[in-house]
Design a protein around this motif. Structure first.
Motif, mmCIF file in Angstrom:
data_model
loop_
_atom_site.group_PDB
_atom_site.id
_atom_site.type_symbol
_atom_site.label_atom_id
_atom_site.label_comp_id
_atom_site.label_asym_id
_atom_site.label_seq_id
_atom_site.Cartn_x
_atom_site.Cartn_y
_atom_site.Cartn_z
ATOM 1 N N ALA A 1 0.848 -1.201 0.000
ATOM 2 C CA ALA A 1 0.000 0.000 0.000
ATOM 3 C C ALA A 1 0.882 1.249 0.000
ATOM 4 O O ALA A 1 0.616 2.212 -0.727
ATOM 5 N N VAL A 2 1.941 1.230 0.806
ATOM 6 C CA VAL A 2 2.876 2.362 0.823
ATOM 7 C C VAL A 2 3.492 2.540 -0.572
ATOM 8 O O VAL A 2 3.542 3.642 -1.127
ATOM 9 N N THR B 1 2.261 1.595 -3.381
ATOM 10 C CA THR B 1 1.214 2.093 -4.277
ATOM 11 C C THR B 1 1.103 3.611 -4.168
ATOM 12 O O THR B 1 1.037 4.322 -5.175
ATOM 13 N N GLY B 2 1.089 4.089 -2.923
ATOM 14 C CA GLY B 2 0.992 5.537 -2.704
ATOM 15 C C GLY B 2 2.134 6.279 -3.382
ATOM 16 O O GLY B 2 1.933 7.301 -4.041
ATOM 17 N N ILE B 3 3.344 5.741 -3.247
ATOM 18 C CA ILE B 3 4.517 6.402 -3.850
ATOM 19 C C ILE B 3 4.407 6.362 -5.376
ATOM 20 O O ILE B 3 4.529 7.372 -6.065
ATOM 21 N N ARG C 1 1.938 5.835 -7.410
ATOM 22 C CA ARG C 1 0.841 6.555 -8.055
ATOM 23 C C ARG C 1 1.135 8.044 -8.171
ATOM 24 O O ARG C 1 0.811 8.669 -9.169
ATOM 25 N N PHE D 1 -6.811 9.278 -2.101
ATOM 26 C CA PHE D 1 -7.038 7.840 -1.945
ATOM 27 C C PHE D 1 -8.207 7.666 -0.977
ATOM 28 O O PHE D 1 -8.276 8.387 0.025
ATOM 29 N N TYR E 1 -2.141 3.716 4.355
ATOM 30 C CA TYR E 1 -0.725 3.575 3.982
ATOM 31 C C TYR E 1 -0.421 4.097 2.585
ATOM 32 O O TYR E 1 0.722 4.452 2.294
ATOM 33 N N MET E 2 -1.419 4.175 1.734
ATOM 34 C CA MET E 2 -1.214 4.851 0.450
ATOM 35 C C MET E 2 -0.947 6.332 0.734
ATOM 36 O O MET E 2 -0.059 6.954 0.134
#
Ligand SMILES: Cc1ncc(C[n+]2csc(CCOP(=O)(O)OP(=O)(O)O)c2C)c(N)n1
Ligand code: SF4
Lengths: 253, 356
Positions: free
Chosen positions: A74-75, A77-79, A81, B25, B61-62
């Motif tokens: 998830a981390v 993914t955040g980066i 994206r 998100f 966490y995104m």
């Protein structure tokens, strides 16, 4: 004659805290070599897990984030994206990826996040002292399966590479090991391929690496290598399970 | 630009975009799903990032990842979802990342209901997640104020490198009101910060950055917590915001109330005034930091016989009101938390019945 074997630039100079005979260090080195070869150190962000590799950020020489237990995909993914131009990889154990973080890895793979995951399968929870992981073998003794893993109670070990390969989204999914030099050479190639797919913006990529944890298996490093070969490899076959060109589903080699 | 009629949730989304936040998100939950729907329509055309995560855990966490590489990012949710994001909030606060979280509160505990409430006051102001951390908590009482608070939340979170939460109730999200968007951004997003893990090439730096919350050494952990405390103390000193209403009159009763509830209280204050009863109203706009000093001074006035904390919860903010008043006069709680908002008449009867 120049030096033929040097420390990859992408590895830091810090000594690792890993136990003697632990294969985490080998995999770190392979990742660092690949990052050097691809020349992507300045735009790579690693995401460390919670597990023995929680301090992985100390052993590399580029930007890192440290995620909560299981949440590295998830981390990442955040980066990825918000900065698709960066190279992002997660480095996760089997408790992290196959237990608490199952939802995150499945959905990151299914969304086709253009990230790379290095998945260390050592059939046990290392950091917390050798408890059962979803990948623990039937009958295997751990501190929470003192009489051996009872599959009636806890199910069968999870084959994550196969499970993720069943998703229909294009991906590169492979299982490798580093328990002897011939395997290390192949694992390196797979890790490089995984990063190359990311560099090309092609697909999600995951390299499962069958690893050892001599400390929590109660073995010497040499015994651990041979136990991995005779017990883990028959259950966890090596090979490419999926490439972005294959159809999805388990049309594995 | 003139006024436009907008639903609260959509106005919150538009405000974020105008604040330069193009990364969003979220996971759907009533009563705030319109924020995600609006973002899904608008962000692609702006070249922004909209992603519906697989759960609020993942979304938290995104946000961590996006914030960790120094980009402006927001998520919105409601109580049950915020519970799932609370671990991430703790990590984000420890790693000192700026990010904006919006909670459009519904009733609880448990799955509760989908009607407006203020039952997540403790969750927002006292932690929710583990460890010694604080969120800056802004509480809008109109759609217009929600817009202004969202727009100020980003620079505020960046100034302190701390997550900011907009704590609105379901009515703020669902109601339509005329709003006017401020013309100019207060602070534009930048990639120039020195702490982000956004690749050494991005920063043209040889020094790498690590964004983390693992601190194993006891002395370093203590030092880090002291650093956070110092920051929270600064926030307490500098960022308290509130509104006073009818407080220049010799009120016998002082109401402390926030959000939608404070609007109803305002009407009750007006109606009581017509009957010759003076009641003061203090509306915290920041719940952390809490306007402790102002409440203490207001309660210490000789004419003030009682302080009432009126909330759409079973008595949460009242604990902060009591702490602020420091025994200077009696403090009582009044509230409801089933989803109905106590109407002005009910408040008037209650206030008239008080034994002062
Ligand atoms: C939310 C949460 N639950 C539990 C833990 C405790 N914990 C730390 S590491 C770990 C297991 C790690 O095992 P694995 O992922 O297999 O990695 P390894 O240590 O074997 O490399 C657990 C359960 C934690 N840190 N956070
Ligand atoms: S406990 Fe196991 S996995 Fe962890 S460092 Fe030691 S050998 Fe490696």
């Amino acid at each position: 004659m120049g030096k033929t074997f040097t420390r990859p630039v992408a590895l830091s100079e810090k000594d690792t805290h890993y136990c003697p005979g632990c294969t985490h260090g080998i995999v770190h080195r392979l990742v660092a070599e690949v990052i050097d070869e691809l020349g992507i150190r300045g735009k790579t962000i690693g995401v460390a897990p919670v597990g023995c590799a929680v301090l992985a950020y100390n052993y590399f020489s580029f930007d890192f984030m440290e995620a909560a237990h299981g949440r590295a995909p998830a981390v990442a993914t955040g980066i990825k994206r918000v900065r698709p131009d960066l190279m992002v990889f997660t480095y996760q154990g089997d408790g992290d990826l196959a237990s608490i973080g199952t939802a995150e890895i499945i959905h990151a793979a299914n969304r086709g996040e253009k990230i790379t995951t290095i998945f260390i399968n050592n059939a046990v929870y290392g950091m917390t002292g050798g408890q059962m992981a979803p990948t623990t073998m039937p009958g295997q003794k751990t501190t929470t399966t003192p009489f051996g893993r009872d599959v009636e109670q806890t199910g069968m070990p999870m084959k994550m590479a196969e499970l993720l390969s069943a998703l229909m989204t294009p991906a590169y999914i492979t299982r490798q090991t580093v328990i002897s030099p011939k395997y290390v050479i192949k694992a390196k190639k797979a890790i490089k391929k995984a990063f190359e797919y990311q560099c090309e913006g092609r697909c999600f990529s995951l390299v499962e690496v069958i690893s050892t944890c001599p400390t929590n298996w109660g073995m010497t490093p040499v015994e651990a290598l041979s136990w991995a070969e005779t017990t883990l490899l028959p259950y966890y076959p090596l090979g490419e399970f999926k490439t972005p060109d294959s159809q999805g589903g388990n049309d594995a080699a | 630009m003139g006024k436009v009629l907008m639903k609260g949730n959509e106005a919150i989304a538009e405000a974020a975009i105008r604040a330069g936040c193009l990364n969003y998100f979220a996971y759907p939950i009533t009563p705030q799903s319109e924020v995600a729907e609006y973002m899904a329509r608008k962000l692609p055309e702006k070249g922004g990032v909209f992603l519906q995560g697989e759960s609020e855990i993942a979304v938290g966490y995104m946000v961590f990842g996006a914030a960790g590489c120094g980009e402006r990012v927001m998520t919105t949710s409601s109580g049950p979802g915020i519970s799932l994001m609370s671990e991430a909030l703790s990590f984000i606060a420890c790693a000192q990342l700026p990010a904006v979280f919006v909670n459009i509160m519904r009733t609880g505990p448990g799955l509760g209901g989908i009607l407006p409430s203020q039952a997540d006051y403790f969750q927002a102001t006292k932690g929710g997640g583990h460890g010694d951390y604080r969120l800056i908590v802004l509480a809008p009482s109109s759609v217009q104020e929600a817009v202004e608070m969202v727009m100020m939340a980003f620079p505020l979170s960046e100034k302190y490198r701390n997550p900011v939460m907009i704590l609105g109730d379901g009515l703020i999200g669902q109601m339509m009101e005329p709003v006017e968007f401020p013309e100019n951004l207060i602070v534009k997003p930048t990639r120039k910060n020195k702490w982000a893990a956004n690749g050494m090439d991005t920063r043209k730096s040889k020094k790498r950055n690590i964004v983390k919350s693992l601190i194993l050494d006891p002395e370093t952990m203590n030092t880090h917590n002291l650093l956070l405390k110092e920051k929270y103390d600064q926030i307490r000193k500098k960022e308290v915001r509130f509104e006073t209403y009818n407080m220049t009159k010799p009120y016998k009763v002082l109401i402390v109330s926030y959000g939608t509830m404070a609007r109803v209280c305002k009407t009750a204050v007006d109606l009581l005034k017509e009957e010759g009863i003076e009641v003061g109203l203090l509306r915290p706009k920041t719940l952390f930091p809490f306007p402790e000093k102002k409440i203490r001074e207001a309660a210490a006035k000789a004419h003030c016989k009682m302080v009432l904390s009126i909330e759409m919860s079973m008595g949460q903010m009242v604990e902060d009101v009591e702490r602020s008043v420091q025994g200077k006069c009696p403090v009582r709680w009044y509230g409801k938390c089933g989803g109905e908002i106590p109407p002005p008449k009910e408040l008037m009867e209650m206030i008239k019945g008080l034994k002062l």
